[in-house]
Enzyme design. Structure first.
Site, PDB file in Angstrom:
ATOM      1  N   ARG A 194       0.848  -1.194   0.000  1.00 54.84           N
ATOM      2  CA  ARG A 194       0.000   0.000   0.000  1.00 54.84           C
ATOM      3  C   ARG A 194       0.887   1.249   0.000  1.00 54.84           C
ATOM      4  O   ARG A 194       2.047   1.204   0.415  1.00 54.84           O
ATOM      5  CB  ARG A 194      -0.904   0.020   1.224  1.00 54.84           C
ATOM      6  CG  ARG A 194      -1.861  -1.157   1.333  1.00 54.84           C
ATOM      7  CD  ARG A 194      -2.663  -1.071   2.607  1.00 54.84           C
ATOM      8  NE  ARG A 194      -3.633  -2.155   2.750  1.00 54.84           N
ATOM      9  CZ  ARG A 194      -3.381  -3.326   3.334  1.00 54.84           C
ATOM     10  NH1 ARG A 194      -2.171  -3.552   3.857  1.00 54.84           N
ATOM     11  NH2 ARG A 194      -4.298  -4.263   3.416  1.00 54.84           N
ATOM     12  N   LYS A 219      -2.087  -1.707   7.772  1.00 57.88           N
ATOM     13  CA  LYS A 219      -3.451  -1.189   7.857  1.00 57.88           C
ATOM     14  C   LYS A 219      -4.351  -2.084   8.688  1.00 57.88           C
ATOM     15  O   LYS A 219      -5.195  -1.600   9.443  1.00 57.88           O
ATOM     16  CB  LYS A 219      -4.021  -1.037   6.446  1.00 57.88           C
ATOM     17  CG  LYS A 219      -5.436  -0.489   6.404  1.00 57.88           C
ATOM     18  CD  LYS A 219      -5.930  -0.379   4.974  1.00 57.88           C
ATOM     19  CE  LYS A 219      -7.372   0.134   4.919  1.00 57.88           C
ATOM     20  NZ  LYS A 219      -7.854   0.240   3.524  1.00 57.88           N
ATOM     21  N   HIS A 274      -3.178   3.902  -6.090  1.00 55.49           N
ATOM     22  CA  HIS A 274      -3.610   2.646  -5.470  1.00 55.49           C
ATOM     23  C   HIS A 274      -3.880   1.559  -6.501  1.00 55.49           C
ATOM     24  O   HIS A 274      -3.859   0.365  -6.176  1.00 55.49           O
ATOM     25  CB  HIS A 274      -4.870   2.889  -4.631  1.00 55.49           C
ATOM     26  CG  HIS A 274      -5.228   1.734  -3.750  1.00 55.49           C
ATOM     27  ND1 HIS A 274      -4.473   1.378  -2.648  1.00 55.49           N
ATOM     28  CD2 HIS A 274      -6.251   0.836  -3.813  1.00 55.49           C
ATOM     29  CE1 HIS A 274      -5.024   0.326  -2.061  1.00 55.49           C
ATOM     30  NE2 HIS A 274      -6.098  -0.023  -2.753  1.00 55.49           N
ATOM     31  N   ARG A 277      -1.513  -1.365  -6.765  1.00 57.32           N
ATOM     32  CA  ARG A 277      -1.705  -2.535  -5.908  1.00 57.32           C
ATOM     33  C   ARG A 277      -2.588  -3.566  -6.623  1.00 57.32           C
ATOM     34  O   ARG A 277      -2.349  -4.769  -6.512  1.00 57.32           O
ATOM     35  CB  ARG A 277      -2.329  -2.102  -4.583  1.00 57.32           C
ATOM     36  CG  ARG A 277      -2.560  -3.217  -3.574  1.00 57.32           C
ATOM     37  CD  ARG A 277      -2.797  -2.604  -2.199  1.00 57.32           C
ATOM     38  NE  ARG A 277      -3.420  -3.505  -1.250  1.00 57.32           N
ATOM     39  CZ  ARG A 277      -2.766  -4.399  -0.509  1.00 57.32           C
ATOM     40  NH1 ARG A 277      -1.454  -4.528  -0.641  1.00 57.32           N
ATOM     41  NH2 ARG A 277      -3.401  -5.154   0.357  1.00 57.32           N
ATOM     42  N   HIS A 300      -3.961  -9.465   2.590  1.00 52.54           N
ATOM     43  CA  HIS A 300      -5.418  -9.578   2.600  1.00 52.54           C
ATOM     44  C   HIS A 300      -5.844 -10.695   3.542  1.00 52.54           C
ATOM     45  O   HIS A 300      -5.251 -11.769   3.574  1.00 52.54           O
ATOM     46  CB  HIS A 300      -5.953  -9.853   1.192  1.00 52.54           C
ATOM     47  CG  HIS A 300      -5.875  -8.678   0.286  1.00 52.54           C
ATOM     48  ND1 HIS A 300      -4.875  -8.534  -0.660  1.00 52.54           N
ATOM     49  CD2 HIS A 300      -6.640  -7.568   0.198  1.00 52.54           C
ATOM     50  CE1 HIS A 300      -5.052  -7.395  -1.308  1.00 52.54           C
ATOM     51  NE2 HIS A 300      -6.121  -6.784  -0.804  1.00 52.54           N
ATOM     52  N   TYR A 309      -9.126  -6.816  -5.656  1.00 50.23           N
ATOM     53  CA  TYR A 309      -7.862  -6.269  -6.145  1.00 50.23           C
ATOM     54  C   TYR A 309      -7.270  -7.121  -7.268  1.00 50.23           C
ATOM     55  O   TYR A 309      -6.149  -6.899  -7.682  1.00 50.23           O
ATOM     56  CB  TYR A 309      -6.853  -6.180  -5.001  1.00 50.23           C
ATOM     57  CG  TYR A 309      -7.195  -5.130  -3.985  1.00 50.23           C
ATOM     58  CD1 TYR A 309      -6.681  -3.848  -4.077  1.00 50.23           C
ATOM     59  CD2 TYR A 309      -8.045  -5.424  -2.922  1.00 50.23           C
ATOM     60  CE1 TYR A 309      -6.997  -2.879  -3.147  1.00 50.23           C
ATOM     61  CE2 TYR A 309      -8.365  -4.460  -1.980  1.00 50.23           C
ATOM     62  CZ  TYR A 309      -7.847  -3.198  -2.103  1.00 50.23           C
ATOM     63  OH  TYR A 309      -8.168  -2.249  -1.177  1.00 50.23           O
TER      64      TYR A 309
END
Length: 322
Positions: A194, A219, A274, A277, A300, A309
């Protein structure tokens, strides 16, 4: 009664008067703290302040100091909060902010930004009202944000780098004044990290000999190790070292500005940082990694989130089918 105390390098001011809600603010400079203290006392003496005479802007300031400052995304959230403070909502007394007022803000905001961005604004506003009611003693009839319809979230993005976009981006970034801009993009594509993870990465957590970087604080709240490809290792090894200890000493606002400027210059539409990613995650699958392996790299927690994603190209899948 007024008090001025210094806590962790900042000046905490509290003004209390019988019959009035306690007024609190934090300041970096003592002179600013003293001025606010005097102005607040004068306002109370002259009858300009009542228990309900608190603007949303005042709540936002307090939220920045007491709540947002403790979050990992403080810098980014602070920018959003300061923007909210500059809107018409910031000057309104809290007691006057009804669901109808919030709905009007929602409709105006949706003309400027995507629904997902508007949703984030509303979520932040809602939390400010919740904290004010539960912890700061504001006796409001309800949280006005909770009473309105929320805009439908946008569909998951499928944007990937197309044609020669990657080469053009890297060539343009190489001409920028920052020696870290192009390497940052390369590492983002190679690792799937990220933006915040890359910008907070420190050299002490880079292990080139072992081909990985360690992210102690991500995150989702868990640490993880991200493997490095040959290109990622080479890129990191050639980077200049900054005195701050950061691998990429770039402020996120500066990066955002540079990214938007270069995309406009190159006529590359609807590409966000982003999205790199998304690109990286899709490439991991295209290289043959399984779901568990990709999740270990990207961090994830579930396959549903991971699928958002992952956008594999149909032509690449057709070649696998034979």
């Amino acid at each position: 009664m007024a008090s001025l105390t210094k806590i962790n390098g900042r000046y905490h001011v509290r003004v209390r008067r019988k019959g009035f809600k306690s007024q609190c603010r934090n300041f970096t400079h003592k002179a600013d703290a003293l001025k606010w203290l005097r102005d607040t006392e004068i306002a109370i003496e002259r009858g300009r302040v009542t228990s309900q005479d608190t603007t949303l802007g005042t709540l936002i300031d307090r939220y920045i100091d007491q709540v947002s400052a403790k979050k990992k995304s403080h810098d980014k959230e602070r920018s959003t909060l300061l923007r909210l403070r500059q809107t018409n909502l910031g000057d309104l007394y809290v007691s006057k902010i009804t669901p109808a007022v919030i709905a009007e803000y929602r409709d105006a905001r949706l003309k400027e930004v995507q629904p997902a961005t508007c949703l984030r604004d509303l979520s932040l506003l809602s939390h400010i009202f919740t904290i004010a009611m539960r912890e700061w003693g504001y006796a409001l009839p309800c949280n006005p944000v909770s009473q309105i319809r929320k805009p439908a979230a946008s569909k998951a993005r499928k944007r990937r780098l197309e044609n020669d976009e990657e080469k053009r981006l890297l060539d343009a970034l190489a001409q920028s004044r920052s020696p870290w801009a192009k390497p940052l993009v390369i590492v983002a594509i190679e690792t799937g990290m990220r933006r915040g993870e890359s910008l907070s990465l420190r050299w002490e957590n880079v292990h080139l000999a072992q081909s990985y970087v360690h992210l102690p604080d991500t995150k989702n709240g868990t640490a993880r190790d991200v493997p490095l490809s040959t290109l990622a290792k080479k890129t990191l090894a050639e980077l200049p070292r900054d005195i701050s200890g950061l691998v990429f000493p770039i402020h996120f606002e500066a990066l955002k500005s540079l990214w938007n400027r270069i995309c406009r210059k190159l006529d590359i539409e609807d590409l966000r940082f982003h999205d790199l990613r998304h690109e990286a995650t899709s490439r991991f699958f295209e290289k043959g990694l399984n779901v568990m392996e990709v999740a270990a790299i990207t961090g994830h927690k579930d396959t549903k989130t991971l699928s958002r994603y992952t956008h594999l190209r149909a032509e690449d899948l057709s070649r696998k089918l034979g």
